[in-house]
Design a protein around this motif. Structure first.
Motif, short mmCIF file in Angstrom:
data_model
loop_
_atom_site.label_atom_id
_atom_site.label_comp_id
_atom_site.label_asym_id
_atom_site.label_seq_id
_atom_site.Cartn_x
_atom_site.Cartn_y
_atom_site.Cartn_z
N GLN A 122 0.83 -1.21 0.00
CA GLN A 122 0.00 0.00 0.00
C GLN A 122 0.86 1.26 0.00
O GLN A 122 0.53 2.25 -0.66
CB GLN A 122 -0.94 0.00 1.21
N GLN A 123 1.97 1.22 0.72
CA GLN A 123 2.86 2.39 0.76
C GLN A 123 3.44 2.68 -0.63
O GLN A 123 3.51 3.83 -1.06
CB GLN A 123 3.97 2.16 1.78
N ARG A 124 3.83 1.64 -1.32
CA ARG A 124 4.42 1.84 -2.64
C ARG A 124 3.36 2.25 -3.66
O ARG A 124 3.63 3.09 -4.53
CB ARG A 124 5.13 0.56 -3.10
N VAL A 125 2.18 1.67 -3.57
CA VAL A 125 1.09 2.07 -4.46
C VAL A 125 0.79 3.55 -4.30
O VAL A 125 0.55 4.27 -5.27
CB VAL A 125 -0.16 1.21 -4.20
N ALA A 126 0.81 4.03 -3.05
CA ALA A 126 0.56 5.45 -2.80
C ALA A 126 1.62 6.31 -3.48
O ALA A 126 1.32 7.37 -4.04
CB ALA A 126 0.52 5.72 -1.30
N GLU A 127 2.88 5.87 -3.45
CA GLU A 127 3.95 6.63 -4.09
C GLU A 127 3.81 6.62 -5.61
O GLU A 127 4.11 7.62 -6.27
CB GLU A 127 5.30 6.05 -3.69
N LEU A 128 3.35 5.52 -6.16
CA LEU A 128 3.24 5.41 -7.62
C LEU A 128 2.04 6.18 -8.16
O LEU A 128 2.13 6.83 -9.21
CB LEU A 128 3.12 3.93 -8.03
N THR A 129 0.91 6.08 -7.47
CA THR A 129 -0.33 6.68 -7.98
C THR A 129 -0.60 8.07 -7.41
O THR A 129 -1.41 8.81 -7.98
CB THR A 129 -1.52 5.77 -7.65
N GLY A 130 0.02 8.40 -6.29
CA GLY A 130 -0.30 9.66 -5.64
C GLY A 130 -1.61 9.61 -4.89
O GLY A 130 -2.12 10.65 -4.47
N ALA A 132 -3.57 8.14 -1.58
CA ALA A 132 -3.39 7.53 -0.28
C ALA A 132 -4.40 6.41 -0.07
O ALA A 132 -5.53 6.49 -0.58
CB ALA A 132 -3.54 8.58 0.82
N PRO A 133 -4.03 5.36 0.68
CA PRO A 133 -5.00 4.29 0.95
C PRO A 133 -6.11 4.79 1.86
O PRO A 133 -5.91 5.68 2.68
CB PRO A 133 -4.15 3.22 1.64
N HIS A 168 -4.89 -0.49 -3.88
CA HIS A 168 -4.76 -0.51 -2.43
C HIS A 168 -5.59 -1.64 -1.81
O HIS A 168 -5.26 -2.14 -0.73
CB HIS A 168 -5.23 0.82 -1.83
N ALA A 169 -6.65 -2.05 -2.49
CA ALA A 169 -7.61 -2.99 -1.91
C ALA A 169 -7.15 -4.44 -1.94
O ALA A 169 -7.89 -5.33 -1.52
CB ALA A 169 -8.95 -2.87 -2.63
#
Length: 286
Positions: A122-130, A132-133, A168-169
């Motif tokens: 989830q942390q990396r997805v937030a960095e890639l997509t901008g 937040a979960p 994130h899900a």
């Protein structure tokens, strides 16, 4: 049916039975596992099985190359017989990895187990997509094939918030599985877009078609990650950047699949194993 036609039918059947798609899926999964272990071993002196995976990957690459040589030989032979239209398709198993798998048995009552190594996915997805979960959301073990269709739907709508939510899900294992199921799909979709089998000379054309949409949806992805994916699609030498985060390759490959589907004007349902085989356009260079 003449003797020649019967021979052509038998050769075509032999070509269809070659497990090219399954070998491609196995090879992609080995590469995904190697990428993940290479990332994990950065904090450990233990090789963690990377040498063994490297040997297995090399064997799988030789097997895939041998199968392609066999298919090309069959197609050449059929062409010499005047039966070029019966040549075996080199990518007939491109959706082999998209078959739904049975869900795991229901866990016993109680709180779900937490992800190992923390919520790094989830942390990396937030960095890639901008994006937040969402709070109080427990990642679910979603089938990789279903996740790929969800990602493709988010790409088609151009909704980065929806894309971030879907990524994130899921838990890390489901997300990383995108690296395993997408390579044969990307190769087929790129071939349909180009009108012929992707080759190194097509790299710039695919880069021009995909870079803008991918960067728009994944502002945090490094350009080298997309360049490596496209080079693999075109069977071209890939750049040799620093080892990327394993989530980067997985997420970018899913988004790239959605971009190519959108370029072809196809719905994400086209990725269903039960969907009709799409007609392939003729070679635009012919």
């Amino acid at each position: 049916m003449s003797v020649l036609q019967e021979l052509g039918a038998q050769i075509r059947a032999a070509g269809d039975e070659l497990p090219t798609g399954l070998v491609d899926v196995a090879l992609a999964r080995l590469r995904a596992a190697t990428e993940l272990l290479n990332w994990v071993r950065q904090t450990s002196v233990d090789p963690l099985g990377v040498p063994q995976l490297g040997n297995a990957t090399e064997h799988a690459e030789h097997a895939a190359a041998a199968l392609r040589v066999a298919q090309e030989a069959l197609a050449t032979y059929l062409g010499a017989l005047g039966l070029a239209g019966d040549a075996a398709r080199p990518d007939s198993g491109w959706r082999a990895g998209l078959t739904e798998v049975a869900p795991p048995p229901a866990p016993r009552a109680g709180p779900p187990p937490s992800q190992r190594l923390g919520p790094w996915w989830q942390q990396r997805v937030a960095e890639l997509t901008g994006q937040a979960p969402q709070r109080d959301t427990t990642p679910a073990a979603t089938d990789a094939a279903e996740l790929l269709r969800r990602v493709a739907a988010g790409v088609r709508s151009g909704d980065r918030a929806r894309l971030g939510h879907d990524l994130h899900a899921v838990n890390a294992s489901s997300g990383l599985a995108l690296s395993a199921v997408t390579p044969p799909v990307l190769h087929r979709l790129a071939g349909d877009l180009l009108g012929h089998e992707p080759r190194p000379a097509d790299l710039d054309r695919l880069r021009n078609a995909a870079t803008g949409p991918v960067r728009s949806l994944l502002p945090g992805v490094a350009p080298a990650v997309l360049d490596t994916l496209l080079a693999r699609v075109c069977r071209a030498p890939a750049p040799d950047p620093d080892q990327p985060h394993p989530a980067d390759t997985a997420v970018a490959s899913g988004v790239l699949t959605g971009v190519l589907l959108a370029r072809l004007g196809r719905d994400p349902a086209a990725l269903l194993p039960s969907a009709p085989e799409p007609l392939r356009p003729r070679d635009t260079d012919a």
